[in-house]
Design a protein around this motif. Structure first.
Motif, PDB file in Angstrom:
ATOM      1  N   MET A  60       0.966  -1.162   0.061  1.00 13.77           N
ATOM      2  CA  MET A  60       0.034   0.001  -0.110  1.00 13.77           C
ATOM      3  C   MET A  60       0.932   1.173   0.325  1.00 13.77           C
ATOM      4  SD  MET A  60      -2.870   1.204   2.802  1.00 13.77           S
ATOM      5  CE  MET A  60      -3.769  -0.112   2.707  1.00 13.77           C
ATOM      6  N   ASP A  61       0.769   2.180  -1.078  1.00 14.86           N
ATOM      7  CA  ASP A  61       1.359   3.422  -0.920  1.00 14.86           C
ATOM      8  C   ASP A  61       0.886   4.330   0.204  1.00 14.86           C
ATOM      9  OD1 ASP A  61      -0.772   4.357  -2.186  1.00 14.86           O
ATOM     10  OD2 ASP A  61      -0.182   4.906  -4.022  1.00 14.86           O
ATOM     11  N   MET A  62       1.835   5.334   0.286  1.00 18.86           N
ATOM     12  CA  MET A  62       1.612   6.304   1.526  1.00 18.86           C
ATOM     13  C   MET A  62       0.320   7.111   1.128  1.00 18.86           C
ATOM     14  SD  MET A  62       3.490   5.476   3.647  1.00 18.86           S
ATOM     15  CE  MET A  62       3.113   6.614   4.925  1.00 18.86           C
ATOM     16  N   GLN A  63       0.085   7.360  -0.028  1.00 18.83           N
ATOM     17  CA  GLN A  63      -1.186   8.281  -0.517  1.00 18.83           C
ATOM     18  C   GLN A  63      -2.524   7.505  -0.186  1.00 18.83           C
ATOM     19  OE1 GLN A  63      -1.528  10.961  -3.954  1.00 18.83           O
ATOM     20  NE2 GLN A  63       0.773  11.023  -4.022  1.00 18.83           N
ATOM     21  N   THR A  64      -2.428   6.147  -0.363  1.00 17.71           N
ATOM     22  CA  THR A  64      -3.370   5.331  -0.048  1.00 17.71           C
ATOM     23  C   THR A  64      -3.639   5.507   1.402  1.00 17.71           C
ATOM     24  OG1 THR A  64      -3.008   4.044  -2.051  1.00 17.71           O
ATOM     25  CG2 THR A  64      -4.501   3.200  -0.455  1.00 17.71           C
ATOM     26  N   LEU A  65      -2.460   5.281   2.028  1.00 22.62           N
ATOM     27  CA  LEU A  65      -2.795   5.124   3.598  1.00 22.62           C
ATOM     28  C   LEU A  65      -3.202   6.616   4.040  1.00 22.62           C
ATOM     29  CD1 LEU A  65      -1.770   2.955   5.618  1.00 22.62           C
ATOM     30  CD2 LEU A  65       0.345   4.179   5.871  1.00 22.62           C
ATOM     31  N   TYR A  66      -2.781   7.626   3.655  1.00 25.15           N
ATOM     32  CA  TYR A  66      -3.462   8.933   3.988  1.00 25.15           C
ATOM     33  C   TYR A  66      -4.940   9.084   3.799  1.00 25.15           C
ATOM     34  CZ  TYR A  66       1.587  10.425   3.440  1.00 25.15           C
ATOM     35  OH  TYR A  66       2.718  10.591   3.342  1.00 25.15           O
ATOM     36  N   LEU A  67      -5.327   8.529   2.801  1.00 28.12           N
ATOM     37  CA  LEU A  67      -6.791   8.475   2.533  1.00 28.12           C
ATOM     38  C   LEU A  67      -7.670   7.588   3.613  1.00 28.12           C
ATOM     39  CD1 LEU A  67      -6.775   8.117  -1.432  1.00 28.12           C
ATOM     40  CD2 LEU A  67      -7.886  10.236   0.099  1.00 28.12           C
ATOM     41  N   LEU A  68      -6.803   6.766   3.982  1.00 29.83           N
ATOM     42  CA  LEU A  68      -7.394   5.580   4.649  1.00 29.83           C
ATOM     43  C   LEU A  68      -7.805   6.049   6.162  1.00 29.83           C
ATOM     44  CD1 LEU A  68      -8.327   2.469   4.945  1.00 29.83           C
ATOM     45  CD2 LEU A  68      -6.108   2.007   5.720  1.00 29.83           C
ATOM     46  N   VAL A  69      -6.904   7.034   6.426  1.00 25.69           N
ATOM     47  CA  VAL A  69      -7.242   7.641   7.913  1.00 25.69           C
ATOM     48  C   VAL A  69      -8.568   8.357   8.111  1.00 25.69           C
ATOM     49  CG1 VAL A  69      -6.293   9.460   9.535  1.00 25.69           C
ATOM     50  CG2 VAL A  69      -4.771   8.057   8.307  1.00 25.69           C
ATOM     51  N   PRO A  70      -8.887   9.063   7.365  1.00 26.48           N
ATOM     52  CA  PRO A  70     -10.391   9.764   7.359  1.00 26.48           C
ATOM     53  C   PRO A  70     -11.441   8.934   6.832  1.00 26.48           C
ATOM     54  CG  PRO A  70      -9.225  10.860   5.581  1.00 26.48           C
ATOM     55  CD  PRO A  70      -8.284   9.908   6.044  1.00 26.48           C
ATOM     56  N   LEU A  71     -11.262   8.272   5.769  1.00 24.08           N
ATOM     57  CA  LEU A  71     -12.039   7.293   5.317  1.00 24.08           C
ATOM     58  C   LEU A  71     -12.622   6.010   5.957  1.00 24.08           C
ATOM     59  CD1 LEU A  71     -11.567   7.646   1.293  1.00 24.08           C
ATOM     60  CD2 LEU A  71     -12.782   9.125   2.774  1.00 24.08           C
ATOM     61  N   ALA A  72     -11.770   5.502   6.975  1.00 27.30           N
ATOM     62  CA  ALA A  72     -12.346   4.349   7.500  1.00 27.30           C
ATOM     63  C   ALA A  72     -13.389   4.717   8.448  1.00 27.30           C
ATOM     64  CB  ALA A  72     -11.246   3.816   8.187  1.00 27.30           C
ATOM     65  N   PRO A  73     -13.139   5.908   9.438  1.00 23.59           N
ATOM     66  CA  PRO A  73     -14.123   6.365  10.394  1.00 23.59           C
ATOM     67  C   PRO A  73     -15.375   6.587   9.665  1.00 23.59           C
ATOM     68  CG  PRO A  73     -11.849   7.256  11.023  1.00 23.59           C
ATOM     69  CD  PRO A  73     -11.784   6.609   9.589  1.00 23.59           C
ATOM     70  N   LEU A  74     -15.368   7.250   8.358  1.00 26.30           N
ATOM     71  CA  LEU A  74     -16.434   7.696   7.683  1.00 26.30           C
ATOM     72  C   LEU A  74     -17.195   6.419   7.120  1.00 26.30           C
ATOM     73  CD1 LEU A  74     -18.141   9.903   6.125  1.00 26.30           C
ATOM     74  CD2 LEU A  74     -16.584   9.642   4.230  1.00 26.30           C
ATOM     75  N   ALA A  75     -16.548   5.483   6.541  1.00 24.42           N
ATOM     76  CA  ALA A  75     -17.178   4.181   6.428  1.00 24.42           C
ATOM     77  C   ALA A  75     -17.906   3.525   7.501  1.00 24.42           C
ATOM     78  CB  ALA A  75     -16.149   3.224   5.613  1.00 24.42           C
ATOM     79  N   GLY A  76     -17.451   3.637   8.650  1.00 22.08           N
ATOM     80  CA  GLY A  76     -18.171   3.166   9.937  1.00 22.08           C
ATOM     81  C   GLY A  76     -19.367   3.765  10.312  1.00 22.08           C
ATOM     82  N   ALA A  77     -19.216   5.178  10.107  1.00 20.88           N
ATOM     83  CA  ALA A  77     -20.346   6.152  10.345  1.00 20.88           C
ATOM     84  C   ALA A  77     -21.418   5.935   9.324  1.00 20.88           C
ATOM     85  CB  ALA A  77     -19.933   7.533  10.155  1.00 20.88           C
ATOM     86  N   ILE A  78     -21.098   5.695   8.108  1.00 22.58           N
ATOM     87  CA  ILE A  78     -22.469   5.363   7.095  1.00 22.58           C
ATOM     88  C   ILE A  78     -22.804   3.868   7.277  1.00 22.58           C
ATOM     89  CG2 ILE A  78     -22.491   4.968   4.696  1.00 22.58           C
ATOM     90  CD1 ILE A  78     -20.560   7.028   3.996  1.00 22.58           C
ATOM     91  N   LEU A  79     -22.147   3.011   7.589  1.00 21.97           N
ATOM     92  CA  LEU A  79     -22.617   1.584   7.904  1.00 21.97           C
ATOM     93  C   LEU A  79     -23.563   1.662   9.051  1.00 21.97           C
ATOM     94  CD1 LEU A  79     -19.586  -0.582   7.184  1.00 21.97           C
ATOM     95  CD2 LEU A  79     -21.563  -0.316   5.737  1.00 21.97           C
ATOM     96  N   ALA A  80     -23.075   2.444  10.155  1.00 16.02           N
ATOM     97  CA  ALA A  80     -23.825   2.427  11.459  1.00 16.02           C
ATOM     98  C   ALA A  80     -25.043   3.152  11.307  1.00 16.02           C
ATOM     99  CB  ALA A  80     -23.000   2.814  12.398  1.00 16.02           C
TER     100      ALA A  80
END
Length: 684
Positions: free
Chosen positions: A1-21
């Motif tokens: 996984m490149d670093m830019q993908t990792l940067y995106l993962l930081v805010p998007l992972a909580p967002l995905a959890g918020a949408i699912l819940a």
């Protein structure tokens, strides 16, 4: 996984959890809701740790992820600035948020809005991460408004409770006042710099410093900095835009911890630190920041002295500590401000979650006058709350000592260097020094009344009345069925006390570990810019630093330590040995108590002057503008004019041909007469 993908993962992972819940909460159930949101925040935390290690290795990032549009030469982009200031904030936000998520499983276990609450707190985490990771003012403003919106939803989470609705509306409106100034500041930057990218604005900062604002005649850089700071005054609850923060206690305790510790209120401190290249160019703006911060630190601390609600005591300590951070910004000690932001996040989250544990253990009683002796019944909550309280008052070796003492010393050096105008430095130094005693007194007043002395929980006249109920059924305000009320206070379940233990560790150790690299080792690098010639406080502070251990030993001999110990000793004597003395002081100083009880009448002033004035202005605009000009003149007036014209033209519409023929002949005659008259004027 490149670093830019990792940067995106930081805010998007909580967002995905918020949408699912949030969207599929009924389908996935309670366990599914807390699993996806906790997993999302945990992924964000571990990704932040990986990014931290990469930044430690010397790799930073400043680039665009997505271009939304271009208009008038301005680019509206989503981008990230990943440096040591950013990763510090990312680690704090994700760690504290993860602890709050885990704690919420126990705290809200029977609440009917369980899935909705997890969705909200995960969305709150996403919003704060987008704010701190931004590399441009558009994204900063998006995160800024998003945390405000989600805080509105969370403070009013129990939406059937009138006080909660009043509190969230108050928070929303007060923040709009600050955000208006913030938006004007961003507008000035966009208009004069022609860009919204941080780096490009900083490159043009000397050009901006040479300009004058057209309307006010102020130096442009001063106008920009003061307007940006007005936004910070709203988010970080500085006087007079502080009034929303104590009322935010109407929300569930987990969100109180998240708002007060790692998100929202820290946004203003972070923003000013990020904008240090601009603020360093305006001594006027820095002096303004210093006065506001000193006033908040001292006078909001006084209000904590008389609070009896356990959460409100901790809330007023947040206001006071935010004042300390703002004072550090005012003396250009930006690294000290964010260092205190970091240490405060851990011990304040610990104190709030500890207060929530006490509330659970005491069957939802929040009045500290009807507690006492809980150290025997709730040992884990007791010891962790003690550590949090010691960190808050700045006890040597604990994290709060290193950051708070550094702020006091920075103000001392700034005052003696002559870099502060007139009385400002002396006032700020007095405020932060006096605030040490005040903080220690109200913190340990709460601690002694809750955990020591005689047990008083059966004396509560409202013991069987749930002031915080959001419905009339079995659930109380904290999401628990009231089982076993007759058993007395008890330790909370493991999902509640495990986060307390995990937060207690950095509350004790992080200051000792981090002070040298963060304050004196150029750890932040180019993320923070200070003009040391004009503002030498940090340089002078570095001259006397000889290690974390030596600083703690020296701290035992300084005025702040003895003031703190005096506050602790006096609170012990007043509330455990001679409780009649506080009652006598209250009676003897009734006018002062009334002033504090009414919170300096800020709320009353807003009701009588601001709100009444707004209503009067709105009514005047409605009467004069809406009814008279728009409805009366423009809408109804134009209709009446058309009607009058129609009535006039009807006189000529007879349907008789000879009248029409006469009108045509008369018209031709009038036209020929006019032409002949013009010809005579020009040619005769």
């Amino acid at each position: 996984m490149d670093m830019q993908t990792l940067y995106l993962l930081v805010p998007l992972a909580p967002l995905a959890g918020a949408i699912l819940a949030g969207l599929f909460g009924k389908q996935i159930g309670r366990a599914g809701a807390h699993t996806v949101t906790i997993l999302g925040v945990a992924i964000a935390l571990f990704a932040s740790i990986a990014i931290f290690q990469d930044v430690q290795a010397g790799n930073t990032f400043n680039g665009t992820v997505y271009t939304w549009m271009e208009a008038g030469g301005l680019k509206f982009e989503v981008g990230f600035m990943i440096d040591k200031l950013t990763v510090m904030m990312m680690l704090v936000v994700t760690f504290v948020s993860l602890m709050v998520h885990i704690y919420t499983i126990g705290y809200m276990q029977d609440d009917p809005g369980y899935q909705r609450f997890f969705s909200y707190i995960s969305l709150f985490t996403f919003s704060m991460l987008m704010l701190v990771m931004s590399n441009n003012f558009l994204q900063l403003f998006f995160g800024w408004e998003a945390v405000g919106l989600v805080s509105y939803l969370l403070i009013g989470f129990w939406y059937t409770k009138p006080t909660a609705i009043y509190a969230n509306l108050k928070a929303f409106l007060v923040n709009r006042v600050g955000d208006f100034g913030f938006l004007l500041g961003i507008g000035l930057i966009a208009a004069y710099a022609g860009t919204m990218n941080y780096t490009e604005v900083f490159e043009k900062r000397m050009e901006l410093a040479a300009l004058t604002e057209v309307v006010t005649g102020w130096p442009l850089i001063t106008a920009i900095c003061i307007l940006l700071f007005i936004g910070a005054m709203g988010k970080s609850a500085q006087v007079p835009l502080h009034i929303w923060l104590p009322d935010s206690m109407e929300g569930p305790t987990p969100i109180s911890a998240l708002i007060h510790a790692a998100t929202m209120v820290t946004a203003g401190i972070f923003m000013v630190t990020r904008m240090s290249p601009l603020f360093e160019l305006s001594d006027t703006a820095l002096a303004f920041i210093l006065v506001i911060g000193a006033t908040t630190a001292l006078f909001m601390g006084f209000l904590g002295l008389i609070q009896n609600d356990i959460k409100r005591v901790v809330a007023y300590s947040t206001l006071s500590q935010l004042g300390y951070m703002t004072v550090a910004l005012g003396v250009s000690a930006y690294s000290v401000a964010v260092f205190h932001l970091m240490t405060h996040a851990f011990f304040k989250a610990l104190l709030f979650l500890g207060a929530g544990s006490v509330i659970i253990g005491c069957h939802h009683n929040q009045d500290i006058r009807y507690m006492g002796g809980l150290w025997k019944r709730m040992p884990i909550t007791w010891i962790t709350s003690l550590l949090g309280s010691l960190a808050l008052i700045g006890f040597p070796l604990l994290s709060g000592f290193y950051s708070k003492d550094s702020i006091i010393e920075a103000v001392h050096f700034a005052n003696h260097s002559g870099s502060l105008p007139g009385w400002v430095g002396s006032y700020a130094y007095f405020a932060v020094l006096a605030g040490v005693f005040v903080t220690a007194f109200y913190s340990f007043r709460m601690y002694f009344l809750v955990f020591h002395g005689e047990e008083r929980y059966d004396q509560n006249p409202d013991a069987h009345h749930d002031d915080h109920a959001h419905d009339d059924h079995a659930h109380d305000a904290h999401g628990h069925n009231d089982h076993g009320h007759h058993d007395g206070p008890h330790e909370s379940p493991w999902v509640v006390w495990v986060p307390l233990v995990l937060l207690a560790i950095p509350s004790v150790a992080i200051g000792y570990i981090a002070i040298e690299p963060m304050l004196f080792g150029d750890w932040f690098g180019s993320a923070i810019l200070i003009d040391s010639a004009k503002h030498p406080a940090m340089h002078d502070l570095g001259e006397i630093f000889h290690g974390a251990g030596a600083m703690a030993l020296h701290g035992l001999q300084t005025a702040p330590f003895w003031l703190a110990m005096a506050g602790v000793g006096l609170s012990w004597f007043f509330y455990l040995k001679a409780p009649h003395i506080p009652a006598a002081i209250k009676k003897a100083c009734a006018p002062i108590y009334t002033l504090l009880d009414n919170k300096y009448y800020f709320d009353r002033f807003n009701e009588v002057v601001v709100m009444a004035g707004s209503r009067a202005l709105g009514k005047g605009l409605w009467k004069a503008g809406d009814q008279t000009v728009i409805d009366g003149l423009m809408v109804n007036g134009s209709a009446r004019a058309v009607g009058a014209l129609a009535m006039l033209t009807r006189l000529f519409q007879t349907g008789q041909l000879y009248l029409y023929a006469f009108a045509m002949i008369f018209g031709v005659f009038a036209l020929l007469t006019y032409v002949y008259w013009v010809w005579l004027r020009h040619f005769v």
